[in-house]
Design an enzyme around this catalytic site. Sequence first.
Site, PDB file in Angstrom:
ATOM      1  N   GLU A  16      34.544  55.655  46.947  1.00 35.21           N
ATOM      2  CA  GLU A  16      35.153  55.095  47.871  1.00 35.21           C
ATOM      3  C   GLU A  16      34.957  55.505  49.546  1.00 35.21           C
ATOM      4  O   GLU A  16      34.986  54.661  50.084  1.00 35.21           O
ATOM      5  CB  GLU A  16      36.846  55.486  47.591  1.00 35.21           C
ATOM      6  CG  GLU A  16      37.212  54.721  46.240  1.00 35.21           C
ATOM      7  CD  GLU A  16      38.592  54.954  45.863  1.00 35.21           C
ATOM      8  OE1 GLU A  16      39.340  56.087  46.533  1.00 35.21           O
ATOM      9  OE2 GLU A  16      39.118  54.571  44.795  1.00 35.21           O
TER      10      GLU A  16
ATOM     11  N   LYS B  38      48.015  51.723  54.188  1.00 31.34           N
ATOM     12  CA  LYS B  38      47.942  50.222  54.018  1.00 31.34           C
ATOM     13  C   LYS B  38      48.729  49.505  55.015  1.00 31.34           C
ATOM     14  O   LYS B  38      49.438  49.966  55.740  1.00 31.34           O
ATOM     15  CB  LYS B  38      48.635  50.106  52.477  1.00 31.34           C
ATOM     16  CG  LYS B  38      47.848  50.883  51.496  1.00 31.34           C
ATOM     17  CD  LYS B  38      48.471  50.426  50.018  1.00 31.34           C
ATOM     18  CE  LYS B  38      47.696  51.215  48.936  1.00 31.34           C
ATOM     19  NZ  LYS B  38      48.198  50.780  47.709  1.00 31.34           N
TER      20      LYS B  38
ATOM     21  N   ASN C  21      53.084  49.859  48.939  1.00 33.87           N
ATOM     22  CA  ASN C  21      53.438  50.877  48.965  1.00 33.87           C
ATOM     23  C   ASN C  21      52.600  52.073  49.601  1.00 33.87           C
ATOM     24  O   ASN C  21      52.268  53.347  49.488  1.00 33.87           O
ATOM     25  CB  ASN C  21      53.201  51.700  47.278  1.00 33.87           C
ATOM     26  CG  ASN C  21      51.600  51.342  46.635  1.00 33.87           C
ATOM     27  OD1 ASN C  21      50.865  50.918  47.473  1.00 33.87           O
ATOM     28  ND2 ASN C  21      51.540  51.780  45.617  1.00 33.87           N
TER      29      ASN C  21
ATOM     30  N   TYR D 183      39.216  47.440  44.856  1.00 29.79           N
ATOM     31  CA  TYR D 183      40.059  47.441  43.878  1.00 29.79           C
ATOM     32  C   TYR D 183      39.456  46.724  42.587  1.00 29.79           C
ATOM     33  O   TYR D 183      40.124  46.396  41.551  1.00 29.79           O
ATOM     34  CB  TYR D 183      41.518  46.912  44.294  1.00 29.79           C
ATOM     35  CG  TYR D 183      42.436  48.279  44.789  1.00 29.79           C
ATOM     36  CD1 TYR D 183      42.752  49.304  44.292  1.00 29.79           C
ATOM     37  CD2 TYR D 183      42.832  47.814  46.118  1.00 29.79           C
ATOM     38  CE1 TYR D 183      43.595  50.117  44.944  1.00 29.79           C
ATOM     39  CE2 TYR D 183      43.529  48.508  47.027  1.00 29.79           C
ATOM     40  CZ  TYR D 183      43.971  49.753  46.333  1.00 29.79           C
ATOM     41  OH  TYR D 183      44.851  50.611  46.882  1.00 29.79           O
TER      42      TYR D 183
ATOM     43  N   HIS E 220      47.121  54.432  50.018  1.00 32.55           N
ATOM     44  CA  HIS E 220      46.146  54.820  48.709  1.00 32.55           C
ATOM     45  C   HIS E 220      45.414  56.323  48.890  1.00 32.55           C
ATOM     46  O   HIS E 220      45.188  56.489  49.935  1.00 32.55           O
ATOM     47  CB  HIS E 220      45.013  53.669  48.787  1.00 32.55           C
ATOM     48  CG  HIS E 220      43.721  54.151  47.928  1.00 32.55           C
ATOM     49  ND1 HIS E 220      43.717  53.773  46.598  1.00 32.55           N
ATOM     50  CD2 HIS E 220      42.717  54.677  48.141  1.00 32.55           C
ATOM     51  CE1 HIS E 220      42.737  54.591  46.032  1.00 32.55           C
ATOM     52  NE2 HIS E 220      41.894  54.745  46.970  1.00 32.55           N
TER      53      HIS E 220
HETATM   54  P1  RTP Z   1      46.277  53.302  44.785  1.00 29.38           P
HETATM   55  O1  RTP Z   1      45.159  52.890  44.045  1.00 29.38           O
HETATM   56  O2  RTP Z   1      46.437  52.228  45.760  1.00 29.38           O
HETATM   57  O3  RTP Z   1      46.457  54.676  45.482  1.00 29.38           O
HETATM   58  O4  RTP Z   1      47.412  53.226  43.933  1.00 29.38           O
HETATM   59  P2  RTP Z   1      47.957  54.022  42.624  1.00 29.38           P
HETATM   60  O5  RTP Z   1      46.655  54.724  42.023  1.00 29.38           O
HETATM   61  O6  RTP Z   1      49.098  54.759  42.656  1.00 29.38           O
HETATM   62  O7  RTP Z   1      48.107  52.707  41.384  1.00 29.38           O
HETATM   63  P3  RTP Z   1      46.826  51.892  40.577  1.00 29.38           P
HETATM   64  O8  RTP Z   1      47.349  51.574  39.208  1.00 29.38           O
HETATM   65  O9  RTP Z   1      45.667  52.097  41.177  1.00 29.38           O
HETATM   66  O10 RTP Z   1      47.143  50.341  41.563  1.00 29.38           O
HETATM   67  C1  RTP Z   1      46.373  50.035  42.777  1.00 29.38           C
HETATM   68  C2  RTP Z   1      47.533  49.311  43.664  1.00 29.38           C
HETATM   69  O11 RTP Z   1      47.890  48.176  43.112  1.00 29.38           O
HETATM   70  C3  RTP Z   1      49.343  47.715  43.366  1.00 29.38           C
HETATM   71  N1  RTP Z   1      49.980  47.521  42.116  1.00 29.38           N
HETATM   72  N2  RTP Z   1      50.995  46.713  41.986  1.00 29.38           N
HETATM   73  N3  RTP Z   1      53.367  45.350  40.988  1.00 29.38           N
HETATM   74  C4  RTP Z   1      52.670  46.058  40.051  1.00 29.38           C
HETATM   75  O12 RTP Z   1      52.880  46.329  39.032  1.00 29.38           O
HETATM   76  C5  RTP Z   1      51.421  46.781  40.723  1.00 29.38           C
HETATM   77  N4  RTP Z   1      50.732  47.655  40.070  1.00 29.38           N
HETATM   78  C6  RTP Z   1      49.972  48.199  40.912  1.00 29.38           C
HETATM   79  C7  RTP Z   1      49.873  48.830  44.102  1.00 29.38           C
HETATM   80  O13 RTP Z   1      49.552  48.641  45.565  1.00 29.38           O
HETATM   81  C8  RTP Z   1      49.000  49.972  43.575  1.00 29.38           C
HETATM   82  O14 RTP Z   1      49.015  51.157  44.694  1.00 29.38           O
HETATM   83 MG    MG Z   2      44.489  53.918  42.074  1.00 29.61          MG
END
Ligand code: RTP
Ligand code: MG
Length: 143
Positions: free
Chosen positions: A126, A9, A112, A49, A115
Amino acid sequence: MQQTLSIIKPDAVKQNRIGAIFSRFESARFTIVATKMLHLTEEQAGGFYAEHKGQPFYENLVRFMTSGPVVVSVLQGENVIKRHRELIGATDPQAAAAGTLRFDFAASKSINAVHGSDSEQSAKREIEYFFTESEIFSRQTKG
Ligand code: RTP
Ligand code: MG
């Protein structure tokens, strides 16, 4: 052999972590079979997303993902979808295990570093979102 989509990212690219993160992929014996640097448009990031559209963090997420270039890659290996997610660690770095990429490189739950696709279905979608078949150099990996 299984494949997954990885994104370094904008925060991690800005902090010069591309090589460090690639090195961790290779140490885990993932093979990088496709890679490129892109500056996502709002449309590209929003579409990528789309599952999160309507979430309170969605607009921030799109803003963050378009804030600078990213590195998108296809990783190949046995059980790579799950193993890549494990290497990345929990969404919130405060909850991520020591030694994971987010523990080491992420600033917050929003900013973070990396991804990873979370299922076979999302990996397929994807990978196709960013790469044509001819851009993916699938090959046998040595044990
Ligand atoms: P990713 O899809 O990026 O691999 O991350 P992930 O599965 O761990 O988390 P996901 O729930 O899919 O959320 C996608 C991305 O959105 C941002 N996010 N921010 N501030 C918040 O509460 C929050 N929650 C999600 C993060 O960049 C997350 O990786
Ligand atoms: Mg995710």
